[in-house]
Write a protein that holds these residues in place. Structure first.
Motif, PDB file in Angstrom:
ATOM      1  N   THR A   1       8.558  -5.116   4.923  1.00  0.00           N
ATOM      2  CA  THR A   1       8.193  -5.316   6.324  1.00  0.00           C
ATOM      3  C   THR A   1       7.728  -4.013   6.957  1.00  0.00           C
ATOM      4  OG1 THR A   1       9.820  -7.103   6.524  1.00  0.00           O
ATOM      5  CG2 THR A   1       9.029  -6.101   8.566  1.00  0.00           C
TER       6      THR A   1
ATOM      7  N   GLN B   1       4.216  -3.115   5.970  1.00  0.00           N
ATOM      8  CA  GLN B   1       3.166  -4.074   6.285  1.00  0.00           C
ATOM      9  C   GLN B   1       2.342  -3.607   7.479  1.00  0.00           C
ATOM     10  OE1 GLN B   1       5.042  -7.865   6.938  1.00  0.00           O
ATOM     11  NE2 GLN B   1       5.185  -8.370   4.759  1.00  0.00           N
ATOM     12  N   GLY B   2       1.205  -4.249   7.662  1.00  0.00           N
ATOM     13  CA  GLY B   2       0.359  -3.929   8.811  1.00  0.00           C
ATOM     14  C   GLY B   2      -0.687  -2.890   8.466  1.00  0.00           C
ATOM     15  N   ASP B   3      -1.737  -2.851   9.267  1.00  0.00           N
ATOM     16  CA  ASP B   3      -2.828  -1.898   9.025  1.00  0.00           C
ATOM     17  C   ASP B   3      -2.433  -0.476   9.407  1.00  0.00           C
ATOM     18  OD1 ASP B   3      -4.438  -3.971   8.147  1.00  0.00           O
ATOM     19  OD2 ASP B   3      -5.205  -4.399  10.153  1.00  0.00           O
TER      20      ASP B   3
END
Length: 216
Positions: free
Chosen positions: A26, A29-31
């Motif tokens: 988690t 994650q993400g850009d």
């Protein structure tokens, strides 16, 4: 089953349980990565070996928090690493195609951070002449263990750690940092003079300046 029982048991005691792998996935994650979130997670859990290279790279700033630039940065780092290792192979007792060692990493670091022109690897930088660089070799060994699948990553983590935490180098290596320390020592001396003159005079009575005790 065992993990669920353990989680339920700890929860019944009021102990917060953090699932390591899901939490890491988690956080990564993400850009754009949240470095503060990753920092806090590292304080809570023991990071699995397979995740340590990427976590160290993010925390030390070796790579950007923006994932879209990672491929380009990795390519540039690999090229710079290859050039630097080739340079050291000409200047020192290392071969370009040999496996990376802690001693080679230290020599690469000293060459790269040598601000003199032309760059050189004097005799004073060879292992036999550097008994005081045990701390650098130990750090290099640690980074080789962390990044056991990428020599380039191991070197860049090593250099980033030295730069970020101002690890001591031969001849100082951080003139700006030295000036900052001297300025803070002068400020401390002025503060003691204003707030506790007798203490300052007592320190001076030993025949040494504040810098001796501050650096110690």
């Amino acid at each position: 089953m065992a993990n669920n029982f353990r989680k339920a048991y700890y929860s019944s005691l009021g102990v917060q349980v953090v699932e390591v792998k899901p939490s890491l996935e988690t956080a990564l994650q993400g850009d754009i990565l949240d470095v503060e979130r990753l920092n806090k997670l590292c304080l809570w859990v023991r990071i699995p070996h397979s995740y340590r290279p990427i976590v160290w790279k993010v925390l030390l700033g070796t790579i950007s928090l923006a994932k879209e630039v990672w491929p380009f940065v990795d390519q540039q780092r690999e090229e710079q690493y290859t050039d630097l290792k080739r340079c050291v192979s000409f200047l020192g007792p290392y071969r370009e195609d040999d496996d990376l060692t802690a001693d080679c990493m230290v020599s690469m670091l000293l060459v790269k951070m040598d601000a003199r022109l032309p760059h050189s690897l004097p005799q004073a930088y060879l292992r036999s002449s550097l008994p005081d660089l045990v701390h650098l070799r130990a750090l290099a060994v640690t980074m080789l263990e962390v990044c056991d699948t990428s020599e380039a990553d191991a070197y860049w983590l090593f250099e980033s750690f030295v730069r970020r935490y101002h690890v001591s180098l031969p001849g100082g290596g951080y003139p700006q940092e030295e000036e900052r320390i001297k300025a803070e020592i002068r400020a401390l001396e002025n503060l003691l003079k204003a707030q506790n003159g007798p203490l300052l005079e007592h320190i001076r009575s030993f025949g040494k300046g504040l810098e001796v005790y501050c650096h110690g």
